[in-house]
Design a protein around this motif. Structure first.
Motif, PDB file in Angstrom:
ATOM      1  N   LEU A 287      -6.608 -28.504  68.485  1.00  0.00           N
ATOM      2  CA  LEU A 287      -6.135 -27.290  69.154  1.00  0.00           C
ATOM      3  C   LEU A 287      -6.740 -26.045  68.513  1.00  0.00           C
ATOM      4  O   LEU A 287      -7.121 -25.096  69.210  1.00  0.00           O
ATOM      5  CB  LEU A 287      -4.601 -27.232  69.091  1.00  0.00           C
ATOM      6  CG  LEU A 287      -3.854 -28.201  70.001  1.00  0.00           C
ATOM      7  CD1 LEU A 287      -2.357 -28.131  69.708  1.00  0.00           C
ATOM      8  CD2 LEU A 287      -4.107 -27.884  71.462  1.00  0.00           C
ATOM      9  N   GLU A 288      -6.828 -26.037  67.189  1.00  0.00           N
ATOM     10  CA  GLU A 288      -7.433 -24.900  66.497  1.00  0.00           C
ATOM     11  C   GLU A 288      -8.905 -24.764  66.862  1.00  0.00           C
ATOM     12  O   GLU A 288      -9.420 -23.653  67.013  1.00  0.00           O
ATOM     13  CB  GLU A 288      -7.273 -25.064  64.985  1.00  0.00           C
ATOM     14  CG  GLU A 288      -5.836 -24.889  64.495  1.00  0.00           C
ATOM     15  CD  GLU A 288      -5.695 -25.131  63.003  1.00  0.00           C
ATOM     16  OE1 GLU A 288      -6.648 -25.688  62.402  1.00  0.00           O
ATOM     17  OE2 GLU A 288      -4.641 -24.774  62.441  1.00  0.00           O
ATOM     18  N   ALA A 289      -9.599 -25.899  67.012  1.00  0.00           N
ATOM     19  CA  ALA A 289     -11.009 -25.860  67.399  1.00  0.00           C
ATOM     20  C   ALA A 289     -11.179 -25.272  68.801  1.00  0.00           C
ATOM     21  O   ALA A 289     -12.082 -24.459  69.050  1.00  0.00           O
ATOM     22  CB  ALA A 289     -11.608 -27.267  67.336  1.00  0.00           C
ATOM     23  N   VAL A 290     -10.310 -25.681  69.732  1.00  0.00           N
ATOM     24  CA  VAL A 290     -10.373 -25.143  71.098  1.00  0.00           C
ATOM     25  C   VAL A 290     -10.107 -23.640  71.090  1.00  0.00           C
ATOM     26  O   VAL A 290     -10.807 -22.854  71.743  1.00  0.00           O
ATOM     27  CB  VAL A 290      -9.372 -25.869  72.016  1.00  0.00           C
ATOM     28  CG1 VAL A 290      -9.311 -25.196  73.389  1.00  0.00           C
ATOM     29  CG2 VAL A 290      -9.750 -27.331  72.173  1.00  0.00           C
ATOM     30  N   ALA A 291      -9.066 -23.228  70.320  1.00  0.00           N
ATOM     31  CA  ALA A 291      -8.728 -21.805  70.253  1.00  0.00           C
ATOM     32  C   ALA A 291      -9.866 -20.997  69.638  1.00  0.00           C
ATOM     33  O   ALA A 291     -10.223 -19.917  70.130  1.00  0.00           O
ATOM     34  CB  ALA A 291      -7.445 -21.610  69.443  1.00  0.00           C
ATOM     35  N   GLY A 294     -12.698 -20.741  72.087  1.00  0.00           N
ATOM     36  CA  GLY A 294     -12.340 -19.818  73.164  1.00  0.00           C
ATOM     37  C   GLY A 294     -12.512 -18.368  72.743  1.00  0.00           C
ATOM     38  O   GLY A 294     -13.044 -17.544  73.505  1.00  0.00           O
ATOM     39  N   ARG A 295     -12.062 -18.041  71.522  1.00  0.00           N
ATOM     40  CA  ARG A 295     -12.244 -16.670  71.019  1.00  0.00           C
ATOM     41  C   ARG A 295     -13.719 -16.336  70.871  1.00  0.00           C
ATOM     42  O   ARG A 295     -14.164 -15.244  71.235  1.00  0.00           O
ATOM     43  CB  ARG A 295     -11.536 -16.511  69.673  1.00  0.00           C
ATOM     44  CG  ARG A 295     -10.023 -16.534  69.739  1.00  0.00           C
ATOM     45  CD  ARG A 295      -9.413 -16.042  68.438  1.00  0.00           C
ATOM     46  NE  ARG A 295      -9.828 -16.841  67.307  1.00  0.00           N
ATOM     47  CZ  ARG A 295      -9.193 -17.932  66.877  1.00  0.00           C
ATOM     48  NH1 ARG A 295      -8.099 -18.351  67.508  1.00  0.00           N
ATOM     49  NH2 ARG A 295      -9.608 -18.608  65.822  1.00  0.00           N
ATOM     50  N   HIS A 296     -14.491 -17.297  70.353  1.00  0.00           N
ATOM     51  CA  HIS A 296     -15.926 -17.062  70.163  1.00  0.00           C
ATOM     52  C   HIS A 296     -16.614 -16.841  71.512  1.00  0.00           C
ATOM     53  O   HIS A 296     -17.523 -16.011  71.621  1.00  0.00           O
ATOM     54  CB  HIS A 296     -16.552 -18.255  69.443  1.00  0.00           C
ATOM     55  CG  HIS A 296     -17.989 -18.062  69.079  1.00  0.00           C
ATOM     56  ND1 HIS A 296     -18.393 -17.236  68.052  1.00  0.00           N
ATOM     57  CD2 HIS A 296     -19.127 -18.572  69.616  1.00  0.00           C
ATOM     58  CE1 HIS A 296     -19.705 -17.255  67.974  1.00  0.00           C
ATOM     59  NE2 HIS A 296     -20.173 -18.066  68.905  1.00  0.00           N
ATOM     60  N   GLU A 299     -16.031 -13.296  72.574  1.00  0.00           N
ATOM     61  CA  GLU A 299     -16.629 -12.257  71.735  1.00  0.00           C
ATOM     62  C   GLU A 299     -18.146 -12.248  71.767  1.00  0.00           C
ATOM     63  O   GLU A 299     -18.759 -11.247  71.412  1.00  0.00           O
ATOM     64  CB  GLU A 299     -16.152 -12.453  70.281  1.00  0.00           C
ATOM     65  CG  GLU A 299     -14.650 -12.267  70.108  1.00  0.00           C
ATOM     66  CD  GLU A 299     -14.171 -12.722  68.743  1.00  0.00           C
ATOM     67  OE1 GLU A 299     -15.011 -13.239  67.971  1.00  0.00           O
ATOM     68  OE2 GLU A 299     -12.971 -12.577  68.457  1.00  0.00           O
ATOM     69  N   SER A 300     -18.757 -13.370  72.166  1.00  0.00           N
ATOM     70  CA  SER A 300     -20.217 -13.466  72.114  1.00  0.00           C
ATOM     71  C   SER A 300     -20.782 -13.852  73.476  1.00  0.00           C
ATOM     72  O   SER A 300     -20.215 -14.682  74.186  1.00  0.00           O
ATOM     73  CB  SER A 300     -20.638 -14.502  71.060  1.00  0.00           C
ATOM     74  OG  SER A 300     -22.034 -14.718  71.101  1.00  0.00           O
ATOM     75  N   ALA A 301     -21.914 -13.261  73.811  1.00  0.00           N
ATOM     76  CA  ALA A 301     -22.601 -13.593  75.067  1.00  0.00           C
ATOM     77  C   ALA A 301     -23.766 -14.535  74.822  1.00  0.00           C
ATOM     78  O   ALA A 301     -24.518 -14.852  75.741  1.00  0.00           O
ATOM     79  CB  ALA A 301     -23.089 -12.310  75.747  1.00  0.00           C
ATOM     80  N   ASP A 302     -23.936 -14.986  73.561  1.00  0.00           N
ATOM     81  CA  ASP A 302     -25.044 -15.873  73.199  1.00  0.00           C
ATOM     82  C   ASP A 302     -24.646 -17.315  73.515  1.00  0.00           C
ATOM     83  O   ASP A 302     -23.929 -17.965  72.755  1.00  0.00           O
ATOM     84  CB  ASP A 302     -25.362 -15.711  71.709  1.00  0.00           C
ATOM     85  CG  ASP A 302     -26.619 -16.470  71.297  1.00  0.00           C
ATOM     86  OD1 ASP A 302     -27.044 -17.365  72.050  1.00  0.00           O
ATOM     87  OD2 ASP A 302     -27.170 -16.159  70.221  1.00  0.00           O
ATOM     88  N   VAL A 303     -25.113 -17.828  74.642  1.00  0.00           N
ATOM     89  CA  VAL A 303     -24.723 -19.171  75.089  1.00  0.00           C
ATOM     90  C   VAL A 303     -25.242 -20.238  74.140  1.00  0.00           C
ATOM     91  O   VAL A 303     -24.533 -21.199  73.810  1.00  0.00           O
ATOM     92  CB  VAL A 303     -25.226 -19.429  76.521  1.00  0.00           C
ATOM     93  CG1 VAL A 303     -24.988 -20.886  76.916  1.00  0.00           C
ATOM     94  CG2 VAL A 303     -24.520 -18.514  77.501  1.00  0.00           C
ATOM     95  N   VAL A 436     -13.933 -24.839  78.237  1.00  0.00           N
ATOM     96  CA  VAL A 436     -14.275 -23.565  77.597  1.00  0.00           C
ATOM     97  C   VAL A 436     -15.754 -23.253  77.810  1.00  0.00           C
ATOM     98  O   VAL A 436     -16.135 -22.122  78.154  1.00  0.00           O
ATOM     99  CB  VAL A 436     -13.945 -23.609  76.094  1.00  0.00           C
ATOM    100  CG1 VAL A 436     -14.489 -22.370  75.385  1.00  0.00           C
ATOM    101  CG2 VAL A 436     -12.442 -23.704  75.880  1.00  0.00           C
ATOM    102  N   LEU A 437     -16.615 -24.265  77.615  1.00  0.00           N
ATOM    103  CA  LEU A 437     -18.054 -24.052  77.796  1.00  0.00           C
ATOM    104  C   LEU A 437     -18.385 -23.693  79.244  1.00  0.00           C
ATOM    105  O   LEU A 437     -19.186 -22.783  79.502  1.00  0.00           O
ATOM    106  CB  LEU A 437     -18.821 -25.316  77.381  1.00  0.00           C
ATOM    107  CG  LEU A 437     -18.746 -25.706  75.899  1.00  0.00           C
ATOM    108  CD1 LEU A 437     -19.556 -26.971  75.643  1.00  0.00           C
ATOM    109  CD2 LEU A 437     -19.230 -24.578  75.015  1.00  0.00           C
ATOM    110  N   ALA A 438     -17.764 -24.407  80.192  1.00  0.00           N
ATOM    111  CA  ALA A 438     -18.027 -24.125  81.604  1.00  0.00           C
ATOM    112  C   ALA A 438     -17.630 -22.704  81.966  1.00  0.00           C
ATOM    113  O   ALA A 438     -18.356 -21.991  82.676  1.00  0.00           O
ATOM    114  CB  ALA A 438     -17.283 -25.128  82.492  1.00  0.00           C
ATOM    115  N   THR A 439     -16.469 -22.269  81.462  1.00  0.00           N
ATOM    116  CA  THR A 439     -16.005 -20.907  81.747  1.00  0.00           C
ATOM    117  C   THR A 439     -16.946 -19.867  81.153  1.00  0.00           C
ATOM    118  O   THR A 439     -17.283 -18.866  81.795  1.00  0.00           O
ATOM    119  CB  THR A 439     -14.591 -20.709  81.182  1.00  0.00           C
ATOM    120  OG1 THR A 439     -13.715 -21.693  81.746  1.00  0.00           O
ATOM    121  CG2 THR A 439     -14.060 -19.332  81.505  1.00  0.00           C
TER     122      THR A 439
END
Length: 685
Positions: A287-291, A294-296, A299-303, A436-439
């Motif tokens: 859960l911490e990894a997903v959170a 998600g925050r990263h 905050e970042s536009a670098d795919v 998260v990646l798809a979004t």
């Protein structure tokens, strides 16, 4: 059992509830054995349910009472037998067994056997008694020819019944760590039959890596009395008969019997709890990894950076050697390893996998709307692994699509070199990361398209501005020439032209003037955003004063009265020239559309984080159906008054200026009740 960190003697003195009889109260009650604790003078400090049941008194009624109140009249207190007990070489006090008759609540005398012991270590902190508390076990005596033998027999039977009924393991050892007793539960927990252990060394049930530590700690305790672990409860591994370790929760105590010293250990298998703790810990980490991801992503536009972090997090959370993100190409035929963790050099960014091969894991994943879980790739019947997996000795893993199954962006896969089963929460975790990646990818694609659209709009606006400037410049000259020649015609041939010809010339000149005004208005409209001045602190009082000065002639001709809330108008961030244009257009419209002597009011009010300005008139009002339309280009106020000239650009220009300042403009009006034009400017001060 093994020894470790010691517990404090002083802490033990302040916690009498940790004495052996108190710790075992639930076990003693279950076996029907009464227990109590009393001061050396006989005042009862604690009793268990079995003792209260034996006497017929409530526990609360017994506490604080002298033990002697439970004895037959004139009987000596059996606690006095402890006074003659002396300490042995180790400083310990041997227990005493004695007989007495206890008086029940109904007055009946019950013959009982008491096993008593004074414990200096368990001295109560709530009374001053340097000799320590008395702890005792109480059993109803049986009438036999040999009371002493029967007492011993009953006591042994009680212990045996208790030990065999418990689901927890019990072992009794001597000071050489040889096992003297093991109950049946030991076999269920550690696989050893009780008879197999009895007489053998305890080290047999201790993992080999801890045996030396145990023996050293035991010898230290026998010599110094120093404990290095919490005897009340400690978690230690036990050695199963089949060779593996079993996590145990252990309680320890020692006692002296017939002059010999023994140790007793109660233990239970805590493997289910440990498994639950590990599973909970894994879930929390996931859960911490997903959170975090998600925050990263927000905050970042670098795919590429996001994908690299995702593969690292997934591999770590699932303790897997490899993780990858595959990107599907436009034709949908090939997948590029866009990001990865653990792969050999030259894989990430270069290697490709077929997306169409019928027997490939990638193709199967793309064609399935559910996660694909592989426990053993070598025996997997649905598909075969690509060379990318087999070359890295992959045996198991999870793969899911990134994006909707009917239009996937790619695949997220995590792989292990061991054959393994994955829990449901592991699969859910990988799916959550893929979501998260798809979004994030969809948002980035949307932002790219939006940026392209904005660039195209800016380019289009530049072209339109250039066109408007060129058109206004090129059209002005022909219009001036038309007006000039019409005026020349009127002056030279005025006497030769009849009345109709003079009217025609006047209409033509008026049309040319109106067209020139429309062109000027369009040019102003097109340059609001590009030719405006920077927004700076602007005193609105001064802006309104300049606007009214520009309208002085029009105000005098209409005999209009303008009331301004002087001193109440604020200072805002604005382009003063454009803001002046707004007030000028609104006041000019009020003058043009009001019949008689117009009365106009200008004021302002603060609403939250913005200022709202009002220009109100007493004219004929505006139909609600027209109130939105009038702010569009070339949309005039209709028949609000007769013979009113205008280009239909003034209010549209006001709207564009207000929007450039970050505000809105609107009108409140009803036919016959005047109109109030309002606009807002954010308060950025």
């Amino acid at each position: 059992m093994d020894s470790g960190p010691s517990d404090s003697t002083s802490a033990r003195a302040n916690q009498p509830s940790t004495t052996s009889h108190v710790a075992a109260d639930p076990l003693l009650t279950r076996a029907g054995v009464g227990s109590f604790r009393a001061t050396s003078s006989g005042e009862l400090l604690a009793v268990n349910d079995a003792f209260a049941s034996l006497t017929g008194h409530a526990q609360s009624a017994l506490l604080g009472q002298p033990f002697s109140t439970l004895l037959a009249d004139g009987s000596d207190s059996p606690l006095e037998a402890l006074e003659s007990v002396e300490e042995d070489d180790t400083g310990r006090l041997d227990p005493v067994t004695t007989e007495c008759n206890l008086r029940t609540a109904t007055g009946r005398l019950v013959p009982c056997t008491l096993h008593l012991r004074r414990s200096k270590e368990a001295a109560s902190s709530d009374h001053d008694d340097s000799t320590g508390d008395v702890v005792g076990l109480v059993q109803r005596s049986q009438l036999t020819e040999s009371p002493a033998a029967d007492t011993s027999l009953t006591y042994g039977k009680t212990f045996a019944a208790l030990a065999e009924a418990l689901p927890d393991g019990i072992i009794v050892l001597d000071t050489d760590s040889d096992i003297q007793y093991a109950n049946p539960a030991v076999e269920r927990i550690l696989g050893f039959e009780p008879d197999e252990l009895t007489g053998d060394s305890k080290v047999k049930i201790i993992p080999e890596r801890l045996r030396e530590t145990h023996l050293t700690a035991l010898q230290r305790y026998l010599e110094t009395g120093e404990r290095h672990i919490n005897w009340t409860y400690v978690e230690l591994p036990g050695q199963h008969r089949d060779g593996y370790e079993v996590p145990l929760g252990v309680s320890l105590n020692d006692f002296t019997y017939d002059g010999d010293r023994y140790f007793v250990g109660l233990f239970r298998d805590i493997s289910p709890r440990k498994r639950a703790e590990r599973e909970l810990s894994v879930k929390v980490a996931q859960l911490e990894a997903v959170a975090y991801l998600g925050r990263h992503a927000l905050e970042s536009a670098d795919v590429d950076n996001l994908l690299a972090k995702a593969t690292e997090l997934v591999a770590a959370a699932l303790d897997a050697e490899y993780c990858k993100v595959l990107e599907l190409d436009e034709p949908g035929e090939e997948l590029l390893v866009r990001a990865g963790y653990g792969w050999a050099d030259g894989i990430v960014g270069e290697a490709t996998v077929s997306a169409t091969a019928a027997n490939s894991q990638a193709g199967y994943t793309l064609n399935d709307d559910r996660p694909v879980v592989v426990e053993d790739l070598e025996t997997e019947p649905r598909f075969s692994g690509p060379a990318l997996l087999t070359d890295h000795d992959v045996r198991s893993g999870i793969s899911v699509t990134i994006g909707p199954p009917d239009d996937p962006w790619g695949i997220l896969g995590v792989h292990s070199t061991d054959r393994r089963e994955f829990a449901d929460h592991d699969v859910d975790f990988v799916q959550s990361i893929a979501t998260v990646l798809a979004t994030a990818i969809e948002r980035t694609q949307y932002e790219d398209r939006l940026n392209e659209t904005v660039a195209e709009l800016e380019e289009s606006n530049d072209r339109l501005e250039q066109f408007a400037y060129a058109a206004s410049h090129d059209l002005q000259e022909p219009l001036r020439m038309i007006s000039s020649y019409l005026g020349l015609l009127e002056r030279r041939y005025a006497e030769e032209l009849d009345e109709d010809a003079a009217d025609f010339i006047e209409f033509a000149v008026d049309g040319a003037d109106r067209m020139r005004a429309m062109i000027d208005g369009l040019l102003q409209y097109s340059r609001v955003d590009t030719q405006g001045e920077p927004l700076e602190p602007t005193a609105v009082d001064a802006v309104v004063e300049n606007a009214l000065a520009n309208l002085q002639v029009q105000l005098e001709e209409a005999d209009a009265e303008v009331e301004v809330a002087v001193g109440d108008l604020p200072t805002v961030l604005a382009d003063d020239n454009q803001l002046e244009q707004v007030f000028q257009n609104l006041v000019s419209n009020a003058i043009k559309y009001c019949e008689g002597n117009p009365e106009i009011e200008i004021d302002a009010e603060e609403r939250g984080d913005e200022w709202v300005f009002h220009v109100a008139d007493d004219g004929p009002g505006i139909d609600p159906a027209d109130q939105d339309r009038i702010f569009e280009v070339f949309q005039r106020l209709g028949e609000r008054g007769s013979g009113v000239s205008g280009t239909g650009i003034g209010l549209a220009l006001c709207k564009k200026i207000v929007e450039r300042h970050g505000g809105e403009i609107w009108v409140d009006s009803e036919p016959g009740e005047g109109a109030t034009f309002s606009f807002s400017i954010p308060d950025r001060g």
